[in-house]
Structure formats: C-alpha cells, structure tokens
Write a protein that holds these residues in place. Structure first.
Motif, PDB file in Angstrom:
ATOM      1  N   THR A  69     -82.716  81.839  58.004  1.00  0.00           N
ATOM      2  CA  THR A  69     -82.305  81.532  56.633  1.00  0.00           C
ATOM      3  C   THR A  69     -82.019  80.047  56.478  1.00  0.00           C
ATOM      4  O   THR A  69     -82.437  79.424  55.496  1.00  0.00           O
ATOM      5  CB  THR A  69     -81.057  82.347  56.242  1.00  0.00           C
ATOM      6  OG1 THR A  69     -81.361  83.735  56.337  1.00  0.00           O
ATOM      7  CG2 THR A  69     -80.597  82.024  54.846  1.00  0.00           C
ATOM      8  N   ARG A 103     -80.025  86.145  50.952  1.00  0.00           N
ATOM      9  CA  ARG A 103     -80.051  86.406  52.390  1.00  0.00           C
ATOM     10  C   ARG A 103     -78.656  86.350  52.995  1.00  0.00           C
ATOM     11  O   ARG A 103     -78.330  87.123  53.895  1.00  0.00           O
ATOM     12  CB  ARG A 103     -80.967  85.407  53.095  1.00  0.00           C
ATOM     13  CG  ARG A 103     -82.397  85.593  52.672  1.00  0.00           C
ATOM     14  CD  ARG A 103     -83.443  85.543  53.658  1.00  0.00           C
ATOM     15  NE  ARG A 103     -83.198  85.308  55.034  1.00  0.00           N
ATOM     16  CZ  ARG A 103     -83.927  85.876  55.990  1.00  0.00           C
ATOM     17  NH1 ARG A 103     -84.893  86.709  55.680  1.00  0.00           N
ATOM     18  NH2 ARG A 103     -83.694  85.599  57.247  1.00  0.00           N
ATOM     19  N   ALA A 119     -85.349  92.428  56.734  1.00  0.00           N
ATOM     20  CA  ALA A 119     -86.083  91.768  55.653  1.00  0.00           C
ATOM     21  C   ALA A 119     -86.997  92.788  54.994  1.00  0.00           C
ATOM     22  O   ALA A 119     -87.724  93.513  55.664  1.00  0.00           O
ATOM     23  CB  ALA A 119     -86.907  90.599  56.203  1.00  0.00           C
TER      24      ALA A 119
END
Length: 121
Positions: A69, A103, A119
């Motif tokens: 991220t 995220r 994800a």
C-alpha cells in the motif's frame, strides 16, 4: 538476601500490538495531510524490520499489505503530482488518496477480526 523476579513472558510489543502501531502510524500520516510524513516512514521501516519475525503468521500478510500500500500509494501520488501540470493530477491524486484510505481501513478491519487482508481487485 536478593529477591529473584521471574522473567517476563514477553518483552516489548506483541505482533498484534505492533501491527496496530503500524496501521496507526500510517493513519496519523494520512490524517495530518503529510505533516507527520515521518510517521509513514517509521511504519514502513517497522514493517520491513519485523516482517521476518512475523513469517508464518497472519501478521506477515498485514506487513506485506502495508508495504505494498505504501509503495503503490507513493507511486500514484508522485505520478499525480507530475500530472498536475496538465491539470488532471488533482483527479488522479484524489483517486490515489481514496485507494490508500480504503486499503488502510480494509487492512485494519481485517486485523481486528484476526484475518489476513485480501485484495478483491
């Protein structure tokens, strides 16, 4: 006569507490609008340093999640900053910011439920 104290079961932060700390540092960096940019650097350094200790646990996936991220977010924010010269950087920057926040929240919620972040796209 000396008194012997039993050794502590665990010195320092547990992996769960450390993972919460990493998410918290990233959230502080985001919420401050870059004012606490060093908080995100500290979070990534911690994630890299402790990733080996977390191998084989659910926390390893959280460290990988945070690291990905950070780097993808940094790439998209940097590209958006460059794109402001052609006036579309504000839109891509906003999209990147929303993605980073998504995220961060998704990973932190997965940690609270003792699961690995997954994800979906």
């Amino acid at each position: 006569m000396t008194q012997v104290t039993p050794p502590e079961e665990q010195a320092g932060l547990s992996m769960r507490q450390l993972t919460h700390l990493i998410y918290g540092l990233l959230a502080a960096a985001l919420l401050s609008g870059g004012l606490f940019g060093l908080a995100s650097v500290a979070a990534i350094v911690l994630a890299y340093l402790k990733r080996g200790d977390a191998a084989g646990t659910v926390y390893a996936s959280h460290f990988d999640w945070v690291i990905r991220t950070f780097w993808w977010g940094l790439l998209w924010v940097a590209l958006s900053a460059l794109a402001t010269y052609i006036f579309i950087g504000w839109i891509t920057g906003l999209v990147a910011l929303v993605w980073i926040v998504y995220r961060l929240i998704k990973g932190w919620l997965a940690l609270l439920s003792n699961q690995a972040p997954v994800a979906e796209f």
